[in-house]
Motif scaffolding. Structure first.
Motif, PDB file in Angstrom:
ATOM      1  N   LYS A   1      12.321  50.495  29.051  1.00  0.00           N
ATOM      2  CA  LYS A   1      11.009  49.894  28.835  1.00  0.00           C
ATOM      3  C   LYS A   1      11.067  48.631  27.987  1.00  0.00           C
ATOM      4  O   LYS A   1      10.181  47.780  28.097  1.00  0.00           O
ATOM      5  N   ASP A   2      12.088  48.482  27.147  1.00  0.00           N
ATOM      6  CA  ASP A   2      12.091  47.330  26.244  1.00  0.00           C
ATOM      7  C   ASP A   2      13.185  46.310  26.522  1.00  0.00           C
ATOM      8  O   ASP A   2      13.206  45.250  25.903  1.00  0.00           O
ATOM      9  N   THR A   3      14.103  46.616  27.411  1.00  0.00           N
ATOM     10  CA  THR A   3      15.130  45.616  27.733  1.00  0.00           C
ATOM     11  C   THR A   3      15.053  45.246  29.216  1.00  0.00           C
ATOM     12  O   THR A   3      14.654  44.137  29.563  1.00  0.00           O
ATOM     13  N   SER A   4      15.390  46.184  30.072  1.00  0.00           N
ATOM     14  CA  SER A   4      15.465  45.856  31.504  1.00  0.00           C
ATOM     15  C   SER A   4      14.102  45.539  32.103  1.00  0.00           C
ATOM     16  O   SER A   4      13.946  44.535  32.803  1.00  0.00           O
ATOM     17  N   GLY A   5      13.135  46.419  31.870  1.00  0.00           N
ATOM     18  CA  GLY A   5      11.831  46.265  32.497  1.00  0.00           C
ATOM     19  C   GLY A   5      11.201  44.899  32.264  1.00  0.00           C
ATOM     20  O   GLY A   5      10.905  44.173  33.224  1.00  0.00           O
ATOM     21  N   PRO A   6      10.991  44.521  30.999  1.00  0.00           N
ATOM     22  CA  PRO A   6      10.337  43.235  30.760  1.00  0.00           C
ATOM     23  C   PRO A   6      11.157  42.056  31.274  1.00  0.00           C
ATOM     24  O   PRO A   6      10.597  41.054  31.732  1.00  0.00           O
ATOM     25  N   ALA A   7      12.492  42.180  31.186  1.00  0.00           N
ATOM     26  CA  ALA A   7      13.318  41.067  31.650  1.00  0.00           C
ATOM     27  C   ALA A   7      13.204  40.877  33.162  1.00  0.00           C
ATOM     28  O   ALA A   7      13.355  39.755  33.670  1.00  0.00           O
ATOM     29  N   LEU A   8      12.907  41.958  33.888  1.00  0.00           N
ATOM     30  CA  LEU A   8      12.764  41.850  35.341  1.00  0.00           C
ATOM     31  C   LEU A   8      11.614  40.919  35.724  1.00  0.00           C
ATOM     32  O   LEU A   8      11.708  40.178  36.700  1.00  0.00           O
ATOM     33  N   ASN A   9      10.524  40.986  34.951  1.00  0.00           N
ATOM     34  CA  ASN A   9       9.393  40.096  35.246  1.00  0.00           C
ATOM     35  C   ASN A   9       9.823  38.633  35.203  1.00  0.00           C
ATOM     36  O   ASN A   9       9.396  37.819  36.012  1.00  0.00           O
ATOM     37  N   ILE A  10      10.639  38.330  34.190  1.00  0.00           N
ATOM     38  CA  ILE A  10      11.087  36.936  34.046  1.00  0.00           C
ATOM     39  C   ILE A  10      12.058  36.604  35.165  1.00  0.00           C
ATOM     40  O   ILE A  10      12.012  35.524  35.743  1.00  0.00           O
ATOM     41  N   LEU A  11      12.949  37.554  35.461  1.00  0.00           N
ATOM     42  CA  LEU A  11      13.930  37.345  36.526  1.00  0.00           C
ATOM     43  C   LEU A  11      13.249  36.871  37.810  1.00  0.00           C
ATOM     44  O   LEU A  11      13.656  35.884  38.429  1.00  0.00           O
ATOM     45  N   ILE A  12      12.188  37.593  38.190  1.00  0.00           N
ATOM     46  CA  ILE A  12      11.482  37.282  39.423  1.00  0.00           C
ATOM     47  C   ILE A  12      10.986  35.841  39.429  1.00  0.00           C
ATOM     48  O   ILE A  12      11.188  35.084  40.376  1.00  0.00           O
ATOM     49  N   LYS A  13      10.320  35.475  38.318  1.00  0.00           N
ATOM     50  CA  LYS A  13       9.723  34.138  38.280  1.00  0.00           C
ATOM     51  C   LYS A  13      10.758  33.046  38.112  1.00  0.00           C
ATOM     52  O   LYS A  13      10.660  31.970  38.708  1.00  0.00           O
ATOM     53  N   LEU A  14      11.781  33.342  37.297  1.00  0.00           N
ATOM     54  CA  LEU A  14      12.819  32.337  37.071  1.00  0.00           C
ATOM     55  C   LEU A  14      13.513  31.990  38.383  1.00  0.00           C
ATOM     56  O   LEU A  14      13.698  30.810  38.720  1.00  0.00           O
ATOM     57  N   MET A  15      13.868  33.013  39.143  1.00  0.00           N
ATOM     58  CA  MET A  15      14.536  32.759  40.423  1.00  0.00           C
ATOM     59  C   MET A  15      13.651  31.948  41.349  1.00  0.00           C
ATOM     60  O   MET A  15      14.114  31.041  42.046  1.00  0.00           O
ATOM     61  N   THR A  16      12.357  32.281  41.355  1.00  0.00           N
ATOM     62  CA  THR A  16      11.454  31.553  42.246  1.00  0.00           C
ATOM     63  C   THR A  16      11.268  30.115  41.775  1.00  0.00           C
ATOM     64  O   THR A  16      11.213  29.186  42.584  1.00  0.00           O
ATOM     65  N   THR A  17      11.181  29.917  40.445  1.00  0.00           N
ATOM     66  CA  THR A  17      11.000  28.556  39.933  1.00  0.00           C
ATOM     67  C   THR A  17      12.229  27.695  40.218  1.00  0.00           C
ATOM     68  O   THR A  17      12.106  26.529  40.628  1.00  0.00           O
ATOM     69  N   VAL A  18      13.414  28.272  40.008  1.00  0.00           N
ATOM     70  CA  VAL A  18      14.639  27.532  40.330  1.00  0.00           C
ATOM     71  C   VAL A  18      14.603  27.099  41.801  1.00  0.00           C
ATOM     72  O   VAL A  18      14.869  25.942  42.143  1.00  0.00           O
ATOM     73  N   SER A  19      14.243  28.041  42.652  1.00  0.00           N
ATOM     74  CA  SER A  19      14.220  27.747  44.094  1.00  0.00           C
ATOM     75  C   SER A  19      13.184  26.682  44.424  1.00  0.00           C
ATOM     76  O   SER A  19      13.428  25.787  45.239  1.00  0.00           O
ATOM     77  N   LEU A  20      12.033  26.809  43.772  1.00  0.00           N
ATOM     78  CA  LEU A  20      10.953  25.848  44.018  1.00  0.00           C
ATOM     79  C   LEU A  20      11.401  24.439  43.656  1.00  0.00           C
ATOM     80  O   LEU A  20      11.182  23.474  44.392  1.00  0.00           O
ATOM     81  N   LEU A  21      12.086  24.334  42.502  1.00  0.00           N
ATOM     82  CA  LEU A  21      12.512  23.015  42.036  1.00  0.00           C
ATOM     83  C   LEU A  21      13.561  22.397  42.951  1.00  0.00           C
ATOM     84  O   LEU A  21      13.549  21.198  43.192  1.00  0.00           O
ATOM     85  N   LEU A  22      14.458  23.251  43.425  1.00  0.00           N
ATOM     86  CA  LEU A  22      15.554  22.717  44.240  1.00  0.00           C
ATOM     87  C   LEU A  22      15.228  22.747  45.729  1.00  0.00           C
ATOM     88  O   LEU A  22      16.050  22.353  46.556  1.00  0.00           O
ATOM     89  N   ALA A  23      14.012  23.211  46.048  1.00  0.00           N
ATOM     90  CA  ALA A  23      13.627  23.422  47.451  1.00  0.00           C
ATOM     91  C   ALA A  23      13.981  22.238  48.352  1.00  0.00           C
ATOM     92  O   ALA A  23      14.531  22.408  49.443  1.00  0.00           O
ATOM     93  N   ALA A  24      13.676  21.053  47.856  1.00  0.00           N
ATOM     94  CA  ALA A  24      13.846  19.872  48.704  1.00  0.00           C
ATOM     95  C   ALA A  24      15.305  19.642  49.091  1.00  0.00           C
ATOM     96  O   ALA A  24      15.600  18.971  50.078  1.00  0.00           O
ATOM     97  N   MET A  25      16.242  20.203  48.293  1.00  0.00           N
ATOM     98  CA  MET A  25      17.653  19.904  48.530  1.00  0.00           C
ATOM     99  C   MET A  25      18.325  20.819  49.546  1.00  0.00           C
ATOM    100  O   MET A  25      19.426  20.522  50.010  1.00  0.00           O
ATOM    101  N   PHE A  26      17.708  21.967  49.825  1.00  0.00           N
ATOM    102  CA  PHE A  26      18.394  22.919  50.730  1.00  0.00           C
ATOM    103  C   PHE A  26      18.302  22.448  52.182  1.00  0.00           C
ATOM    104  O   PHE A  26      17.268  22.056  52.657  1.00  0.00           O
TER     105      PHE A  26
END
Lengths: 674, 674
Positions: A649-674
């Motif tokens: 509840k205090d390590t993995s769970g909350p970090a997963l929320n960030i994981l989801i968004k971080l991966m999507t933001t990285v992809s969004l930023l680099l989208a034009a290059m793929f």
């Protein structure tokens, strides 16, 4: 219309000024007697030491990210990234500094003046954090947007793309902080509990336990600093998610609308904080709830007015659909807020000892450790049902009334009153720490009673905040995901395509891999901690009798070193995977990957948060005298459940929320290059 | 070409005849002394009673399904459904009947003649089951196809659609059997262990434990009958998945090709069984492995020859892609077989005490129950990584060389030698039961040593079979999912569509809901069992001293009643959800739903199977004398892990595989109506 953005910026600055004012106010309370000061000093020192070492490591990644983004995109994106990282770091730092000042003052206020004054100090401390998160979050975003639009003369859509760099900076820091802080706090907590409570019958926060200080430091670096960066990230990325679509459809008007709504949320949160006060024997829970509901009410009224006067035009739709009404954006915001409140209620239902699930787990503890664990796992799994239905239904509704823009706005609506939610959330660990200090400095029992009361309320509010964090993560990720599809020019991400479905499956697996890495890290660090605690009890004579002082700093060092070492791999996994998949397998496979991580990530995050919360409260329920109370076999089994739940509840769970968004933001930023 | 189908049918009949021959052979061994016969009689009686009550309930659903399909589709589909249900039931029944005869004979053979003879009996018993599964599975399918093609004069594609009804019948029975049998066996197992091993220090299979007979009955109704229906379902639906695409692309030639390949697999399995024998002190593990590898080798050679002579034409592709080579189908089969073997190896790596993960869990048991659980959870989560990468890569490769047809064929390749895999798998519970009977009838210690050796090998082979079941479920579901898309006329199932993404999220949640339901069921039933065992020890004087016989039948009745009551809800969830979603939200949302359940379902299935297996073997590792051995604190903690793992690995996990395919098959059948 353009000048309205300055109003939003002004409201963000107000929040920061309000935070500064409250910080001064907190410092003006008595910091207690020498014993209190000494203990609070240890905690402060440990927390500062960790954060400065953590930031020194993170800075390397910020520099790498800066050059990476400069090369891949532009200097503007790279600078926005650095600003996002910086502001996220500041929000975490401010929150932690305040918390380490407010903890001893809350304990002292409870001692000298009772419940109301203690609540006052603790909540003021929390509010410093809450206001810093939304103030810095929004201010930085506006600065980036204004510079991009005016200095670089970019159109709204491109300017928001630069602002996504800001969001990425915030997300990166958040992931490091959440994972690092989470490992730190849970290694100390698990270690302290397993040797202290289970082997030696030493109570929580007892100064004889060598890991006690590390445990209390952990509350500050994990639950405060980590949570602050986390929520700044959630807040910023929800705004980016909505503004990206707003810019595509309505140009700068769309962006300004989102920013103004955020500003209204800040104002509502500030007004809400004035409702939090209680009488001498009042109920702090009601008081905090009143503040939360008042903020929500102001936010609804404000959003209605803003939407009405903006009278946003029907978008040219590019074939997607049309806003059925000009008030669609307002309805979307309401949907988001309602879904957030509903998820919070469900979280409480599954994790509060008032309801049947926690009672059942407590009962299952009578038949042993295994039945306690089985019941907790099944409870957490079942607790995914209604939040997911709410998210699915909410996103369908928001889409009906506002198209993709509506989904983004629903996330903004959910986090609109984040200023208040975070204040309430951050107050929890302050009260918790105050209790620890009261215990360690041997204050009178009535003090511990007050802090316990404040702390137990904090547990419920933390569940509420987690509900908002998960719900908004889901909606934000959906909005960002849609933006990603638009940016890559993919009209469809086709599930029948073998690349997409492979991406989907692998993405789903990533959330499991990420979780296992963070859980293993806590396990490893906790093991080192257990060995050290046992060693001290063995090698330093007189600790258990209270005749010798344990070596607190050794335990602090173990948590610090482990956390810093272990946070790297999971964080890098989150950043590197989308880049590799995008370049090697292309944008469609990456789209599948993001969707896969989104689904299993949300599911695991809810499961972990609620299993952990339910185990924790089942233990408290037994400690309150049910099923044999403290020391009974059922209690021992419930401590096992609580300990298993800690890293979830205090390590993995909350970090997963960030994981989801971080991966999507990285992809969004680099989208034009793929 | 058409007459080749009769060869496949003939091979299926050969398998059934071979099974009948082996069944007679098993009966010809000595069934032991009176004590052995008495105990075996109890087990037989309990197992028969459960199965007959279970089948009486299931029959109601078969009748409902018959009328439902008749109304919705056609009398032909409805009849095929009934045949599938019947054959699946027969395979389970035959397996269980054989197992309950072979268990006492294995114990007696171990007693009178030693290892080789015991292995002989146990493996012959397992082979009856393995051959029944593939024999009945393939024979029924061919009957349905031939009748549909000849009597109803349907084209290949429509005939296979009718055959999907057969698959649905098999899946429905499999889900009921797996869930019902899984709840039965784990309620008894968990109950017996928690009171017997943990509270009263009564060893496993001790006749003083009132739940001992129920526990042994459970092995037969869960691990044998449930598993038999399960694998018949896997086998049939993998063939249907490939044949559906084969029919669309190549007409009847495509179907016949798939059926012939299945026939070759049966022949290879029969030949493989002749390699399973060992010397007096030989290693049964090597012997079973040799049989498995020889089957695989024959299958590869046979598939090559069949593919070469079929020289299958490039399909007209309908715009999808083209087979790069006429040997593409063969390569796809090889890919599937390789992925299956790889997943099996990985399962072994994560769950065998020879490798580091199980050793680490054992070590973590020293610091307590909680660290044991944490390590097990993290291990299971990490164990998803390589199987998922293998499935993703395998499906990409299979798609490269054979298009969608290739993905279907990969699943067929993986299960081609199911006749052998199931034989090896079913031998495990027979050996386990033989050990129980040896213990209860107080046979000499050397007998228990032999059966323990056979049983421990069975644990590894069970992990291998689970790996195949999961891998083939994933590939089959992918193939069925593609067929679904083709049938609904959806050219794309677009992840950007809000209905699809909502379906995806809700589908992901379903796997969690389903798991929580089955885990709760086991917990509830185990609790009733624990109360009853405690009551008997309290109310019947002299049980613990061995002076009074416990009332075994009460415990058998508790397991039976609970299992039958609790199996309904999860099974109905699986059948009704796709129907409701399809009709209310349309085919695209349903497509998302199926994909969502597919991903989280596979992930959870792997996680649960391997966490459970690792906990189980960590306990065995400690019992072998490590970390303090039996009776130590570490051992107690490891028993907790083992018990937590029980419902995960033997109830929820395996049922998830069926859930995925059942939902997809229901959708596929009703596709035209949405």
């Amino acid at each position: 219309m353009g000048s309205l953005i300055y109003i939003a910026g002004f409201l963000a600055i107000i929040a920061i000024v309000y935070a500064m004012y409250l910080f001064k106010k907190v410092l003006s309370y008595s910091s207690g007697n020498d014993k209190v000061k000494e203990i609070a000093g240890y905690i402060k020192e440990g927390a500062n030491a960790f954060l400065s070492r953590e930031y020194r490591i993170i800075i390397i990644f910020v520099i790498l990210g800066f050059f990476g983004l400069w090369l891949a995109l532009s200097i503007a994106s790279a600078l926005a990234f650095v600003l996002g990282a910086t502001f996220s770091g500041i929000a975490g730092l401010v929150g932690m500094k305040t918390a380490t000042e407010a903890n001893s003052r809350t304990a002292t206020a409870a001692n000298n003046h009772g419940m109301n004054e203690a609540l006052n100090v603790a909540f003021k401390g929390g509010t410093v954090m809450g206001m810093s998160v939304v103030g810095f979050g929004l201010l930085g975003l506006i600065i980036v947007y204004l510079i991009a639009e005016n200095l670089f003369s970019l159109d709204a859509s491109t300017a928001i793309e630069i602002a996504a760099g800001y969001s990425l900076g915030a997300s990166t820091i958040a992931l490091f902080s959440r994972v690092g802080g989470g490992i730190y706090t849970k290694a100390a907590d698990v270690g302290a509990d397993m040797v202290g409570k289970i082997e030696l019958d030493v109570p929580e926060d007892d100064p004889r336990n060598p890991a006690t200080i590390a445990d209390n430091v952990g509350d500050n670096v994990g639950d405060v600093a980590g949570m602050g960066s986390d929520l700044l990230e959630s807040y910023v990325s929800s705004i980016i998610g909505a503004a990206t679509i707003g810019a595509l459809w309505f140009g700068s008007q769309g962006v300004i609308f989102v920013l103004i709504i955020a500003g209204v949320g800040i104002l509502s949160s500030i007004l809400g904080t004035f409702f939090v006060k209680t009488g001498k024997n009042g109920n702090p829970h009601h008081s905090l709830k009143l503040g939360t509901y008042m903020s929500a009410l102001f936010f609804v009224i404000g959003s209605f007015i803003v939407t009405y006067f903006f009278n946003i035009k029907q978008y040219d739709a590019s074939g997607l659909s049309e806003l059925p009404s000009n008030m669609g954006p307002f309805y979307s915001i309401i949907v988001g807020l309602a879904v957030g409140l509903f998820i919070a209620f469900i979280s409480e239902y599954y994790t509060s000892e008032k309801y049947k699930f926690v009672k059942e787990i407590a009962k299952q503890s009578e038949t042993g450790h295994a039945t306690n664990i089985i019941a907790g796992i099944a409870t957490g799994m079942q607790s995914t049902v209604f939040p997911i239905l709410a998210i699915a239904l909410g996103s369908l509704l928001a889409f009906e009334v506002g198209g993709l823009f509506g989904i983004g706005l629903a996330a903004v609506g959910m986090l609109g009153t984040a200023g208040m939610t975070v204040s309430v959330d951050a107050y929890g660990p302050i009260a918790d720490n105050a209790g620890g200090i009261a215990q360690m400095s041997k204050m009178d029992d009535h003090v511990r009673k007050i802090t316990d009361k404040l702390d137990s309320v904090g547990n419920t509010t933390a569940a509420v905040a987690k509900g908002f964090a998960i719900g908004s993560a889901a909606l934000t990720a959906l909005a960002l995901f849609s933006s990603y599809a638009v940016k890559t020019g993919l009209e469809t991400i086709n599930l029948i395509n073998s690349h997409v479905i492979s991406g989907l499956v692998v993405g789903g697996m990533l959330a499991f891999l990420f979780s296992s890495m963070t859980i293993f890290s806590v396990g490893k660090a906790a093991n080192k901690m257990i060995d050290e605690i046992r060693r001290q009890f063995r090698d330093i004579p007189g600790i258990l009798e209270g005749n010798a002082t344990p070596d607190y700093s050794k335990c602090v060092a173990i948590s610090t070193d482990s956390a810093l070492k272990e946070m790297l791999a999971p964080a890098l996994l989150a950043i590197i995977t989308p880049v590799v998949v995008g370049f090697v397998f292309g944008p469609a496979a990456l789209g599948g990957l993001l969707a896969g991580t989104l689904i299993t990530g949300i599911m695991l995050a809810i499961f972990m948060a609620n299993s952990g919360g339910a185990w924790d409260n089942a233990k408290k329920y037994i400690e309150d005298g049910h099923h044999g109370g403290k020391g009974s076999a059922a209690h021992k089994a419930s401590v096992t459940g609580d300990t298993v739940g800690d890293p979830l509840k205090d390590t993995s769970g909350p970090a997963l929320n960030i994981l989801i968004k971080l991966m999507t933001t990285v992809s969004l930023l680099l989208a034009a290059m793929f």
